[in-house]
Design a protein around this motif. Structure first.
Motif, PDB file in Angstrom:
ATOM      1  N   LEU A  44       1.121  10.635  -1.729  1.00 38.69           N
ATOM      2  CA  LEU A  44       2.168  11.610  -1.661  1.00 38.69           C
ATOM      3  C   LEU A  44       1.760  13.125  -1.290  1.00 38.69           C
ATOM      4  CD1 LEU A  44       2.632  10.303  -5.785  1.00 38.69           C
ATOM      5  CD2 LEU A  44       4.530  10.517  -2.742  1.00 38.69           C
ATOM      6  N   TRP A  45       0.202  13.418  -1.563  1.00 43.18           N
ATOM      7  CA  TRP A  45      -0.235  14.157  -0.956  1.00 43.18           C
ATOM      8  C   TRP A  45       0.002  14.436   0.908  1.00 43.18           C
ATOM      9  CZ3 TRP A  45      -5.404  15.299  -3.487  1.00 43.18           C
ATOM     10  CH2 TRP A  45      -5.519  16.017  -4.729  1.00 43.18           C
ATOM     11  N   LYS A  46      -0.263  13.621   1.353  1.00 44.07           N
ATOM     12  CA  LYS A  46       0.097  13.890   2.520  1.00 44.07           C
ATOM     13  C   LYS A  46       1.338  12.613   2.822  1.00 44.07           C
ATOM     14  CE  LYS A  46      -5.031  13.379   3.489  1.00 44.07           C
ATOM     15  NZ  LYS A  46      -4.884  14.668   4.891  1.00 44.07           N
ATOM     16  N   PHE A  47       2.257  12.427   2.591  1.00 44.70           N
ATOM     17  CA  PHE A  47       3.661  12.077   2.159  1.00 44.70           C
ATOM     18  C   PHE A  47       3.523  12.959   3.926  1.00 44.70           C
ATOM     19  CE2 PHE A  47       8.176  11.154   1.112  1.00 44.70           C
ATOM     20  CZ  PHE A  47       7.574   9.737   0.447  1.00 44.70           C
ATOM     21  N   GLU A  48       4.132  13.924   4.293  1.00 42.84           N
ATOM     22  CA  GLU A  48       4.779  14.064   5.782  1.00 42.84           C
ATOM     23  C   GLU A  48       4.228  13.829   6.808  1.00 42.84           C
ATOM     24  OE1 GLU A  48       4.192  16.882   3.288  1.00 42.84           O
ATOM     25  OE2 GLU A  48       6.629  17.052   2.604  1.00 42.84           O
ATOM     26  N   CYS A  49       2.832  13.499   6.996  1.00 43.06           N
ATOM     27  CA  CYS A  49       2.028  13.241   7.926  1.00 43.06           C
ATOM     28  C   CYS A  49       1.924  11.674   7.611  1.00 43.06           C
ATOM     29  CB  CYS A  49       0.320  13.423   7.437  1.00 43.06           C
ATOM     30  SG  CYS A  49       0.304  15.212   6.915  1.00 43.06           S
ATOM     31  N   LEU A  50       2.377  10.499   6.538  1.00 43.95           N
ATOM     32  CA  LEU A  50       2.002   9.011   6.837  1.00 43.95           C
ATOM     33  C   LEU A  50       3.415   8.464   8.150  1.00 43.95           C
ATOM     34  CD1 LEU A  50      -0.002   9.006   3.314  1.00 43.95           C
ATOM     35  CD2 LEU A  50      -0.785   8.409   5.640  1.00 43.95           C
ATOM     36  N   GLU A  51       3.080   7.983   8.376  1.00 43.23           N
ATOM     37  CA  GLU A  51       3.769   7.042   8.533  1.00 43.23           C
ATOM     38  C   GLU A  51       4.872   5.779   7.592  1.00 43.23           C
ATOM     39  OE1 GLU A  51       4.362   2.757  12.124  1.00 43.23           O
ATOM     40  OE2 GLU A  51       2.543   4.493  12.000  1.00 43.23           O
ATOM     41  N   CYS A  52       5.932   5.876   7.481  1.00 42.05           N
ATOM     42  CA  CYS A  52       6.444   5.060   6.209  1.00 42.05           C
ATOM     43  C   CYS A  52       5.716   5.628   4.856  1.00 42.05           C
ATOM     44  CB  CYS A  52       6.545   3.531   6.286  1.00 42.05           C
ATOM     45  SG  CYS A  52       7.169   2.936   8.200  1.00 42.05           S
ATOM     46  N   PRO A  53       5.792   6.212   4.104  1.00 43.62           N
ATOM     47  CA  PRO A  53       5.203   6.479   3.104  1.00 43.62           C
ATOM     48  C   PRO A  53       5.602   6.356   1.814  1.00 43.62           C
ATOM     49  CG  PRO A  53       5.731   8.806   3.995  1.00 43.62           C
ATOM     50  CD  PRO A  53       5.748   7.799   4.757  1.00 43.62           C
ATOM     51  N   ASP A  54       6.880   6.206   2.399  1.00 42.59           N
ATOM     52  CA  ASP A  54       8.104   5.432   0.854  1.00 42.59           C
ATOM     53  C   ASP A  54       7.133   3.894   0.372  1.00 42.59           C
ATOM     54  OD1 ASP A  54       9.598   7.146  -0.507  1.00 42.59           O
ATOM     55  OD2 ASP A  54       9.934   7.427   1.728  1.00 42.59           O
ATOM     56  N   HIS A  55       6.696   3.229   1.282  1.00 44.25           N
ATOM     57  CA  HIS A  55       6.954   1.445   1.647  1.00 44.25           C
ATOM     58  C   HIS A  55       5.286   1.350   0.890  1.00 44.25           C
ATOM     59  CE1 HIS A  55       5.525  -2.468   3.974  1.00 44.25           C
ATOM     60  NE2 HIS A  55       6.067  -2.692   2.522  1.00 44.25           N
ATOM     61  N   LEU A  56       4.346   2.167   1.747  1.00 47.32           N
ATOM     62  CA  LEU A  56       3.327   2.399   0.358  1.00 47.32           C
ATOM     63  C   LEU A  56       3.262   2.961  -0.655  1.00 47.32           C
ATOM     64  CD1 LEU A  56       0.584   4.214   3.360  1.00 47.32           C
ATOM     65  CD2 LEU A  56       0.526   2.595   2.631  1.00 47.32           C
ATOM     66  N   VAL A  57       3.678   3.877  -1.124  1.00 44.10           N
ATOM     67  CA  VAL A  57       3.358   4.347  -3.233  1.00 44.10           C
ATOM     68  C   VAL A  57       3.870   2.941  -3.328  1.00 44.10           C
ATOM     69  CG1 VAL A  57       4.919   5.311  -4.750  1.00 44.10           C
ATOM     70  CG2 VAL A  57       4.244   6.545  -2.145  1.00 44.10           C
ATOM     71  N   CYS A  58       5.056   1.698  -2.789  1.00 43.82           N
ATOM     72  CA  CYS A  58       6.462   1.073  -3.747  1.00 43.82           C
ATOM     73  C   CYS A  58       5.301   0.019  -3.922  1.00 43.82           C
ATOM     74  CB  CYS A  58       7.205   0.403  -2.350  1.00 43.82           C
ATOM     75  SG  CYS A  58       8.339   1.567  -3.131  1.00 43.82           S
ATOM     76  N   LEU A  59       3.866  -0.138  -2.873  1.00 46.05           N
ATOM     77  CA  LEU A  59       3.094  -1.132  -2.465  1.00 46.05           C
ATOM     78  C   LEU A  59       1.986  -1.025  -3.450  1.00 46.05           C
ATOM     79  CD1 LEU A  59       1.901  -3.769  -0.843  1.00 46.05           C
ATOM     80  CD2 LEU A  59       1.230  -2.932   0.932  1.00 46.05           C
ATOM     81  N   LEU A  60       1.751   0.184  -3.239  1.00 44.17           N
ATOM     82  CA  LEU A  60       0.549   0.905  -4.545  1.00 44.17           C
ATOM     83  C   LEU A  60       0.921   0.132  -5.869  1.00 44.17           C
ATOM     84  CD1 LEU A  60      -0.467   3.780  -3.048  1.00 44.17           C
ATOM     85  CD2 LEU A  60      -1.859   1.089  -2.684  1.00 44.17           C
ATOM     86  N   ALA A  61       2.360   0.575  -6.171  1.00 45.99           N
ATOM     87  CA  ALA A  61       2.667   0.732  -7.525  1.00 45.99           C
ATOM     88  C   ALA A  61       3.122  -0.348  -7.920  1.00 45.99           C
ATOM     89  CB  ALA A  61       4.084   1.342  -6.753  1.00 45.99           C
ATOM     90  N   ASP A  62       2.828  -1.524  -7.227  1.00 42.56           N
ATOM     91  CA  ASP A  62       3.112  -3.090  -7.559  1.00 42.56           C
ATOM     92  C   ASP A  62       1.212  -3.868  -7.675  1.00 42.56           C
ATOM     93  OD1 ASP A  62       5.908  -3.683  -7.533  1.00 42.56           O
ATOM     94  OD2 ASP A  62       5.988  -4.462  -4.713  1.00 42.56           O
ATOM     95  N   ILE A  63       0.739  -3.021  -6.722  1.00 43.67           N
ATOM     96  CA  ILE A  63      -0.289  -3.378  -6.577  1.00 43.67           C
ATOM     97  C   ILE A  63      -1.379  -2.993  -8.224  1.00 43.67           C
ATOM     98  CG2 ILE A  63      -2.902  -4.106  -5.433  1.00 43.67           C
ATOM     99  CD1 ILE A  63      -1.625  -3.435  -3.017  1.00 43.67           C
ATOM    100  N   TYR A  64      -1.231  -1.774  -8.088  1.00 41.55           N
ATOM    101  CA  TYR A  64      -2.148  -1.144  -8.940  1.00 41.55           C
ATOM    102  C   TYR A  64      -0.683  -0.168 -10.110  1.00 41.55           C
ATOM    103  CZ  TYR A  64      -5.468   1.444 -11.728  1.00 41.55           C
ATOM    104  OH  TYR A  64      -6.595   2.076 -12.048  1.00 41.55           O
ATOM    105  N   PRO A  65      -0.206  -0.393 -11.017  1.00 45.28           N
ATOM    106  CA  PRO A  65       0.950  -0.599 -11.698  1.00 45.28           C
ATOM    107  C   PRO A  65       0.509   1.098 -12.207  1.00 45.28           C
ATOM    108  CG  PRO A  65       0.949  -2.608 -11.913  1.00 45.28           C
ATOM    109  CD  PRO A  65      -0.155  -2.281 -11.257  1.00 45.28           C
ATOM    110  N   LYS A  66      -0.732   1.376 -13.290  1.00 46.71           N
ATOM    111  CA  LYS A  66      -1.679   2.200 -14.169  1.00 46.71           C
ATOM    112  C   LYS A  66      -1.485   2.906 -13.427  1.00 46.71           C
ATOM    113  CE  LYS A  66      -5.879   3.328 -16.400  1.00 46.71           C
ATOM    114  NZ  LYS A  66      -6.669   3.021 -17.079  1.00 46.71           N
TER     115      LYS A  66
END
Length: 195
Positions: free
Chosen positions: A48-70
């Motif tokens: 989220l800090w690097k949101f504007e710099c990353l390619e497809c950050p929304d996909h990364l956030v959703c994936l991380l939320a699935d893998i490590y919801p905590k």
């Protein structure tokens, strides 16, 4: 063997999206659980800090939320006190990402920051206006529509000040007319206030 912080640190180097996911994260799901030992920063917060710099950050956030919801309920060291959901609102995450975050950790809708801003205040201030997200926030924190922050700003006042689309304003007015009054303090007791 790679250290568990490898994915976290890789976010600093501008690797292509497919490399981060398919070559780094998916083969080693435990990388998603890394939390910086000094500041308590999770991989989700770093994305989220690097949101504007990353390619497809929304996909990364959703994936991380699935893998490590905590990670969605993990608060960093006090000066980084916002929960990931509030950060996602500030970064203009997609509607799908925000709904995914609510699905995984609905209590994030109840966050109140140091200035008394509810997630509804943050959503309107940052012009991250998705009706579905507004309704979800109001479902989990019905009195948010009535609340003022420490600067005296109300949701309807912010909507007017920020020239929010008329359809969204109508939705907010409908929610306001059906929401419990501010006299009902039981809802705010369940909210995350960061001081």
């Amino acid at each position: 063997d790679l250290d568990i912080s490898f994915f976290f640190n890789s976010l600093d180097y501008g690797y292509p999206h497919h490399v981060l996911i398919y070559n780094v994260l998916l083969p080693r799901l435990e990388f998603a659980t890394f939390v910086d030992p000094v500041y308590g920063i999770t991989c989700v917060v770093k994305v989220l800090w690097k949101f504007e710099c990353l390619e497809c950050p929304d996909h990364l956030v959703c994936l991380l939320a699935d893998i490590y919801p905590k990670a969605l309920s993990t608060k960093c060291e006090p000066r980084f006190c916002a929960l990931p959901f509030t950060m996602a609102l500030q970064r203009h995450a997609s509607e799908e990402t925000l709904l995914k975050m609510i699905e995984v950790y609905p209590e994030a809708c109840c966050e109140i920051d140091l200035h008394g801003n509810t997630t509804l205040h943050v959503l309107i201030k940052n012009n991250t206006l998705y009706k579905s997200v507004i309704y979800q926030i109001c479902e989990y924190m019905p009195n948010a529509i009535h609340m003022k922050n420490t600067h005296g700003e109300t949701i309807m006042g912010l909507a007017e000040e920020n020239h929010v689309d008329a359809e969204i304003v109508r939705s907010l007015k409908r929610i306001l007319s059906n929401a419990p009054s501010t006299d009902d303090e039981s809802e705010s007791e369940n909210c995350h206030s960061f001081e």
